[in-house]
Design an enzyme around this catalytic site. Structure first.
Site, PDB file in Angstrom:
ATOM      1  N   ILE A  67       0.838  -1.091  -0.077  1.00 18.51           N
ATOM      2  CA  ILE A  67       0.061   0.058   0.123  1.00 18.51           C
ATOM      3  C   ILE A  67       1.000   1.369   0.043  1.00 18.51           C
ATOM      4  CG2 ILE A  67      -1.898   1.481   1.293  1.00 18.51           C
ATOM      5  CD1 ILE A  67      -2.554  -1.594   2.426  1.00 18.51           C
ATOM      6  N   ASP A 101      11.048   2.728   6.499  1.00 19.08           N
ATOM      7  CA  ASP A 101      10.695   1.269   6.606  1.00 19.08           C
ATOM      8  C   ASP A 101      11.789   0.583   6.925  1.00 19.08           C
ATOM      9  OD1 ASP A 101       8.008  -0.366   4.915  1.00 19.08           O
ATOM     10  OD2 ASP A 101       9.537  -1.405   5.375  1.00 19.08           O
ATOM     11  N   PRO A 130       1.364  -2.437   9.330  1.00 18.66           N
ATOM     12  CA  PRO A 130       0.348  -3.453  10.371  1.00 18.66           C
ATOM     13  C   PRO A 130       0.671  -3.273  11.779  1.00 18.66           C
ATOM     14  CG  PRO A 130       2.472  -4.684   9.580  1.00 18.66           C
ATOM     15  CD  PRO A 130       2.482  -3.112   8.897  1.00 18.66           C
ATOM     16  N   ASN A 157       4.497  -1.721  16.873  1.00 18.06           N
ATOM     17  CA  ASN A 157       3.825  -0.485  16.262  1.00 18.06           C
ATOM     18  C   ASN A 157       2.619   0.031  17.164  1.00 18.06           C
ATOM     19  OD1 ASN A 157       5.551  -0.499  13.974  1.00 18.06           O
ATOM     20  ND2 ASN A 157       4.249  -1.652  12.848  1.00 18.06           N
ATOM     21  N   THR A 180      -4.964   4.881   7.686  1.00 15.84           N
ATOM     22  CA  THR A 180      -5.755   3.895   6.937  1.00 15.84           C
ATOM     23  C   THR A 180      -5.271   2.458   7.355  1.00 15.84           C
ATOM     24  OG1 THR A 180      -4.555   4.167   4.759  1.00 15.84           O
ATOM     25  CG2 THR A 180      -6.622   5.480   4.986  1.00 15.84           C
ATOM     26  N   SER A 181      -4.552   2.362   8.556  1.00 13.49           N
ATOM     27  CA  SER A 181      -3.946   1.244   8.784  1.00 13.49           C
ATOM     28  C   SER A 181      -4.640   0.473   9.765  1.00 13.49           C
ATOM     29  CB  SER A 181      -2.404   1.362   9.193  1.00 13.49           C
ATOM     30  OG  SER A 181      -1.622   1.689   8.037  1.00 13.49           O
ATOM     31  N   ARG A 182      -4.443   0.795  11.136  1.00 15.19           N
ATOM     32  CA  ARG A 182      -4.936   0.314  12.443  1.00 15.19           C
ATOM     33  C   ARG A 182      -5.042   1.420  13.392  1.00 15.19           C
ATOM     34  NH1 ARG A 182      -6.642  -3.156   9.337  1.00 15.19           N
ATOM     35  NH2 ARG A 182      -6.971  -5.465   9.645  1.00 15.19           N
ATOM     36  N   ASP A 185      -9.537   5.876   8.552  1.00 14.24           N
ATOM     37  CA  ASP A 185     -10.583   4.915   8.215  1.00 14.24           C
ATOM     38  C   ASP A 185     -10.566   4.086   9.463  1.00 14.24           C
ATOM     39  OD1 ASP A 185     -12.405   3.868   6.372  1.00 14.24           O
ATOM     40  OD2 ASP A 185     -11.000   2.238   6.053  1.00 14.24           O
ATOM     41  N   GLU A 225     -12.720   0.053  17.681  1.00 14.62           N
ATOM     42  CA  GLU A 225     -13.700  -0.393  16.967  1.00 14.62           C
ATOM     43  C   GLU A 225     -14.946  -1.163  17.245  1.00 14.62           C
ATOM     44  OE1 GLU A 225     -12.392  -1.115  12.949  1.00 14.62           O
ATOM     45  OE2 GLU A 225     -10.962   0.695  12.790  1.00 14.62           O
ATOM     46  N   HIS A 229     -14.225   2.494   8.237  1.00 11.23           N
ATOM     47  CA  HIS A 229     -13.277   1.142   7.891  1.00 11.23           C
ATOM     48  C   HIS A 229     -13.851   0.927   6.494  1.00 11.23           C
ATOM     49  CE1 HIS A 229     -10.590  -1.955   9.800  1.00 11.23           C
ATOM     50  NE2 HIS A 229     -10.696  -2.055   8.461  1.00 11.23           N
TER      51      HIS A 229
END
Length: 335
Positions: free
Chosen positions: A154, A173, A206, A211, A232-234, A258, A263, A295
């Site tokens: 992504i 990264d 992720p 993380n 838009t990951s978690r 998102d 959640e 989401h």
């Protein structure tokens, strides 16, 4: 094989049914998997779950005792599954990697553009017949420095899109992608330098132990005053208590997401009648410079088609005793 699909949504059922081609006997339930609903899997050898389902140790033990042997996630992430207990019990588990990186990256862009150009506010004003421009001052993306945390499938697409916008791209990264360096002018740097130099920061990693709450008070403090953050990951990658403080003090210029850290019990439900009990979420939604979508980044025709195809492909390979390339095996436990 008999497959029970938990957290089945009406819009995804046709895609799963088409991908199945009448090979497996599929039953759908809107219920999320938890200790209570696990009983529904009695007489099923396989189940399919989504990111909000609970595949904790006690749930896995209950499923195993009822004869379930295969667990298929309809998502890339699998942080809701206790992989080690699943492996020890004997489950075969597979996810859906790389189903549509464009869907997620494009949703990130939609959030970013909406915030940068105040689209939500403009839309609200116009629907109330207010056509003034006074509160709609935005910013160009061209020439801005964007920090992209995570350049996997992504994040790589995000780099290419932002390169097209004419942005300067910083990235962070563990495994640099040198094609992005050559073709998109990406510069890999430390997380601190990325935060300090970027006008916009997007998250494409992720959720893992390392993380969890990566974006905390310290790292929000590193960011340029007025920076835009996109997630838009978690949800749990961002420490929401610190996020709210950064929004209140205007250290953070805007937040588009998102996902949300809590959640479960809220997302994928219509809460318009019952309201929200989560005071933190209500406060987050009170900011005009926050856009939160439910989401939905994966909800495109193309992505749903690929998710369904890969899910059924994983099941086919398990049933035939073939090597499943998407199986989460022992190497997953030691990452």
């Amino acid at each position: 094989m008999k497959l029970l699909v938990y957290s089945a949504k009406e819009f995804e059922i046709p895609f799963l049914s088409k991908a199945n081609k009448d090979v497996h006997t599929i039953t759908y339930t809107k219920d999320a998997l938890d200790f209570e609903t696990a009983i529904q899997a009695l007489n099923f050898k396989a189940i399919s779950i989504f990111s909000g389902d609970d595949a904790s140790s006690v749930v896995l033990e209950k499923l195993w005792d009822m004869g379930v042997r295969y667990i298929l996630t309809r998502s890339t992430g699998f942080n809701n599954i206790r992989i080690k207990p699943a492996y020890q019990l004997g489950f075969k588990v597979a996810n859906v990697p790389n189903y549509s990186p464009h869907a997620i990256a494009e949703h990130s862009i939609a959030l970013l553009l909406s915030l940068a150009r105040k689209i939500t506010l403009a839309n609200s004003q116009v629907h109330n017949y207010n056509f003034l421009l006074d509160n709609l001052m935005g910013v160009n993306l061209h020439g801005k420095t964007i920090g992209i945390i995570g350049t996997g499938n992504i994040g790589s697409v995000m780099c290419k899109i932002m390169n097209g916008f004419g942005c300067k791209i910083l990235a962070n990264d563990l495994k640099p992608n040198y094609d992005l360096v050559e073709f998109c002018g990406v510069k890999y740097t430390s997380l601190e330098n990325l935060c300090r130099k970027s006008d916009i920061i997007t998250l494409h990693i992720p959720l893992s132990y390392d993380n969890h709450q990566l974006i905390n008070e310290k790292r929000l403090g590193w960011m340029k005053k007025g920076a835009i953050l996109i997630n838009t990951s978690r949800g749990a990658i961002v420490e929401h208590k610190a996020l709210l403080k950064a929004l209140e003090t205007k250290q953070l210029g805007a937040y588009g997401a998102d996902v949300y850290e809590k959640e479960k019990g809220i997302f994928f439900k219509d809460n318009s009648s019952s309201g929200l009990k989560d005071e933190q979420l209500k406060k987050l939604l009170s900011f005009s410079n926050v856009i939160l979508t439910p989401h939905q980044a994966f909800v495109t025709e193309e992505a749903l088609e690929r998710i369904a195809e890969i899910t059924i492909q994983n099941l086919n390979e398990f049933e035939k005793g073939k090597t499943c390339k998407n199986e989460l095996g022992y190497e997953t436990l030691i990452l």
